[in-house]
Motif scaffolding. Structure first.
Motif, PDB file in Angstrom:
ATOM      1  N   PRO A 102       2.452   1.910  17.807  1.00 47.36           N
ATOM      2  CA  PRO A 102       2.503   2.271  16.387  1.00 47.36           C
ATOM      3  C   PRO A 102       2.444   1.050  15.471  1.00 47.36           C
ATOM      4  N   ALA A 103       3.109  -0.031  15.845  1.00 47.63           N
ATOM      5  CA  ALA A 103       3.072  -1.244  15.006  1.00 47.63           C
ATOM      6  C   ALA A 103       1.655  -1.790  14.893  1.00 47.63           C
ATOM      7  N   GLU A 104       0.908  -1.758  15.995  1.00 42.97           N
ATOM      8  CA  GLU A 104      -0.474  -2.263  15.968  1.00 42.97           C
ATOM      9  C   GLU A 104      -1.359  -1.374  15.105  1.00 42.97           C
ATOM     10  N   VAL A 105      -1.206  -0.061  15.220  1.00 42.96           N
ATOM     11  CA  VAL A 105      -2.031   0.842  14.407  1.00 42.96           C
ATOM     12  C   VAL A 105      -1.626   0.758  12.937  1.00 42.96           C
ATOM     13  N   ALA A 106      -0.342   0.562  12.658  1.00 45.99           N
ATOM     14  CA  ALA A 106       0.104   0.419  11.265  1.00 45.99           C
ATOM     15  C   ALA A 106      -0.572  -0.765  10.587  1.00 45.99           C
ATOM     16  N   GLN A 107      -0.819  -1.813  11.335  1.00 50.55           N
ATOM     17  CA  GLN A 107      -1.503  -2.979  10.763  1.00 50.55           C
ATOM     18  C   GLN A 107      -2.944  -2.669  10.361  1.00 50.55           C
ATOM     19  N   MET A 164       0.844  -1.189   0.000  1.00 52.75           N
ATOM     20  CA  MET A 164       0.000   0.000   0.000  1.00 52.75           C
ATOM     21  C   MET A 164       0.886   1.248   0.000  1.00 52.75           C
ATOM     22  N   ARG A 165       0.495   2.251  -0.774  1.00 51.06           N
ATOM     23  CA  ARG A 165       1.244   3.501  -0.848  1.00 51.06           C
ATOM     24  C   ARG A 165       0.623   4.525   0.109  1.00 51.06           C
ATOM     25  N   LEU A 166       1.475   5.115   0.952  1.00 49.85           N
ATOM     26  CA  LEU A 166       1.026   6.077   1.944  1.00 49.85           C
ATOM     27  C   LEU A 166       1.800   7.383   1.796  1.00 49.85           C
ATOM     28  N   ILE A 167       1.102   8.490   1.943  1.00 52.89           N
ATOM     29  CA  ILE A 167       1.767   9.780   2.067  1.00 52.89           C
ATOM     30  C   ILE A 167       1.394  10.378   3.420  1.00 52.89           C
ATOM     31  N   PHE A 168       2.404  10.672   4.217  1.00 53.53           N
ATOM     32  CA  PHE A 168       2.246  11.400   5.474  1.00 53.53           C
ATOM     33  C   PHE A 168       2.618  12.856   5.206  1.00 53.53           C
ATOM     34  N   THR A 169       1.943  13.779   5.878  1.00 52.09           N
ATOM     35  CA  THR A 169       2.294  15.183   5.705  1.00 52.09           C
ATOM     36  C   THR A 169       2.028  15.950   6.992  1.00 52.09           C
ATOM     37  N   ASP A 227       7.998  -0.230   8.189  1.00 45.84           N
ATOM     38  CA  ASP A 227       8.485  -1.522   8.674  1.00 45.84           C
ATOM     39  C   ASP A 227       7.480  -2.638   8.420  1.00 45.84           C
ATOM     40  N   ALA A 228       6.198  -2.266   8.288  1.00 44.23           N
ATOM     41  CA  ALA A 228       5.163  -3.254   7.989  1.00 44.23           C
ATOM     42  C   ALA A 228       5.095  -3.587   6.503  1.00 44.23           C
ATOM     43  N   GLY A 229       5.942  -2.943   5.700  1.00 39.79           N
ATOM     44  CA  GLY A 229       6.014  -3.257   4.280  1.00 39.79           C
ATOM     45  C   GLY A 229       5.307  -2.282   3.370  1.00 39.79           C
ATOM     46  N   HIS A 230       4.745  -1.208   3.934  1.00 38.68           N
ATOM     47  CA  HIS A 230       4.075  -0.225   3.095  1.00 38.68           C
ATOM     48  C   HIS A 230       5.094   0.735   2.476  1.00 38.68           C
ATOM     49  N   GLU A 231       4.741   1.310   1.349  1.00 34.86           N
ATOM     50  CA  GLU A 231       5.572   2.317   0.695  1.00 34.86           C
ATOM     51  C   GLU A 231       5.182   3.676   1.260  1.00 34.86           C
ATOM     52  N   VAL A 232       6.116   4.303   1.976  1.00 37.86           N
ATOM     53  CA  VAL A 232       5.812   5.523   2.719  1.00 37.86           C
ATOM     54  C   VAL A 232       6.608   6.698   2.163  1.00 37.86           C
ATOM     55  N   LEU A 233       5.907   7.795   1.909  1.00 37.40           N
ATOM     56  CA  LEU A 233       6.523   9.054   1.525  1.00 37.40           C
ATOM     57  C   LEU A 233       6.057  10.118   2.497  1.00 37.40           C
ATOM     58  N   PRO A 277       6.657   8.045  14.484  1.00 35.67           N
ATOM     59  CA  PRO A 277       6.554   6.645  14.915  1.00 35.67           C
ATOM     60  C   PRO A 277       5.614   5.804  14.056  1.00 35.67           C
ATOM     61  N   LEU A 278       4.454   6.355  13.676  1.00 37.15           N
ATOM     62  CA  LEU A 278       3.526   5.592  12.844  1.00 37.15           C
ATOM     63  C   LEU A 278       4.050   5.463  11.425  1.00 37.15           C
ATOM     64  N   ALA A 279       4.671   6.519  10.898  1.00 36.90           N
ATOM     65  CA  ALA A 279       5.222   6.443   9.542  1.00 36.90           C
ATOM     66  C   ALA A 279       6.312   5.382   9.466  1.00 36.90           C
ATOM     67  N   VAL A 280       7.181   5.341  10.452  1.00 34.47           N
ATOM     68  CA  VAL A 280       8.247   4.329  10.474  1.00 34.47           C
ATOM     69  C   VAL A 280       7.657   2.930  10.649  1.00 34.47           C
ATOM     70  N   ALA A 281       6.650   2.808  11.519  1.00 36.51           N
ATOM     71  CA  ALA A 281       6.008   1.505  11.715  1.00 36.51           C
ATOM     72  C   ALA A 281       5.323   1.028  10.441  1.00 36.51           C
TER      73      ALA A 281
END
Length: 385
Positions: free
Chosen positions: A373-378, A1-6, A26-32, A19-23
């Motif tokens: 953060p890891a739980e919410v990232a899921q 999944m592709r995510l953009i944080f801002t 780490d969960a395998g999402h594509e983060v920008l 913390p959530l962006a890094v999690a």
């Protein structure tokens, strides 16, 4: 999944999202991560891809009020006299700039989900205009006061201008990641929000603790004094140092970027002044936090189970201070009451008040029980299109 944080271009608005962006990464999402140039090095040090969007608060305020305009906390003018400028900056100037910068970025990357920091209304508006699912991410308590009403009024006007009339502020109708423990969150927000609880995990750039902190003699308390990264005031720090130096305690002062540590050189022997400290690493060694009431420091002290003496200077710091007092985990001093005698007296009481210490430990237990953060990232795929 592709995510953009801002986020807005500020430590206090950026750090809570990392913390959530890094999690998520780490969960395998594509983060920008999209924020202003001044904060891009921080994002890159976190190991995240970054692109420039928006501009800093100082530049935004200068565009409205001019380069010589006084800070609200450094002026004798009544606080409400600054509300029109603050409303214009946060309700129009910065959202407009972020929408302009994020719109082409969203078109290029076509993320499945946008996670926007709740102070960055431009992130929400850009996502809604692009038809991309979005969720907000808080940086502290969601307080509502007179200045927020001014900001929301300007936001409603800008939203109507770009075709988002009747938008539900402050959440834009989106789910909201809430890093504030429920017992101290604003009741009106709890009643209305689609809330995603997330444990407030502090973030700090890597750095060493001041010498003597680790392995120190714990028979003497350690007091941490900071006015944060945006509202530092040399005179307030000097009065606080004078009051805290009277204690049979050691005091570490983080001057922050707004105050020259050299102006605080002549301090008593039990006081140590640093330009910056890794707050996340320092708090476990501390017995009392004396601070401005910024969300990051307030939540950090909640999680560490520490009593707090709050000296609010502006923005949401006054409502944060009120929440600290209401929760029984500290006290506050405001305006003319921020003097050495009162600071010394209140700090001495807080270091020994078992009722306050017990309330602080109970609040720390509440924070520890919140989802990581890891739980919410899921859960993030639940909110994507």
């Amino acid at each position: 999944m592709r995510l953009i944080f801002t986020s807005l271009v500020s430590h206090g608005h950026l750090y809570p999202l990392l913390p959530l962006a890094v999690a998520a990464r780490d969960a395998g999402h594509e983060v920008l991560f999209a924020t202003g140039d001044d904060m891009l090095p921080v994002v890159e040090k976190a190991g995240l891809a970054a692109e420039s969007a928006g501009f800093g608060m100082r530049e935004a305020f200068e565009s409205v009020a001019g380069p010589d305009a006084p800070k609200p906390n450094a002026s004798d003018a009544p606080p409400e006299s600054f509300h029109p400028v603050i409303g214009e900056v946060f309700g129009n100037v910065m959202p407009r700039r972020f929408v302009a910068d994020l719109t082409p970025l969203l078109e290029r990357h076509r993320p499945d989900l946008v996670v926007y920091e709740s102070g960055n209304a431009g992130g929400a508006i850009a996502a809604h205009l692009a038809g991309i699912p979005a969720i907000g991410h808080g940086f502290g308590r969601f307080s509502r006061d007179d200045v927020m009403d001014v900001i929301y009024g300007r936001l409603a006007e800008f939203g109507a201008e770009v075709g988002l009339e009747g938008v539900n502020l402050p959440s834009f109708g989106d789910p909201v990641v809430d890093i504030c423990p429920e017992s101290v969150q604003a009741p009106d927000f709890l009643a209305e929000a689609n809330r995603i609880p997330l444990r407030p995990v502090g973030w700090a750039e890597p750095g060493d603790l001041p010498a003597g902190v680790v392995g120190r003699d714990k028979s003497r308390p350690l007091v941490y004094l900071t006015l944060g990264t945006a509202f530092g005031d040399e005179n307030v720090l000097k009065r606080a140092i004078g009051g805290l130096a009277r204690l049979d305690a050691d005091v570490i002062v983080a001057a922050g970027p707004a105050v020259d540590p050299g102006q605080l050189r002549d301090v008593p022997s039990n006081v140590r002044v640093e330009a910056w400290v890794p707050q996340v690493d320092l708090l476990p060694h501390v017995d009392l936090v004396v601070h401005h009431g910024g969300s990051g420091t307030t939540l950090g002290a909640f999680g560490a189970g520490l009593p707090q003496l709050v000296l609010p200077q502006g923005a949401d710091q006054f409502t944060n201070a009120e929440a600290v007092v209401a929760a029984g985990v500290g006290t506050q001093l405001i305006g003319a009451n921020v003097v050495e005698d009162a600071i010394s007296e209140q700090a001495r009481k807080l270091l020994t008040d078992e009722t306050v210490l017990g309330a602080a430990r109970k609040l720390a237990d509440e924070v520890a029980a919140m989802p990581s953060p890891a739980e919410v990232a899921q859960r993030l795929p639940e909110f994507a299109g």
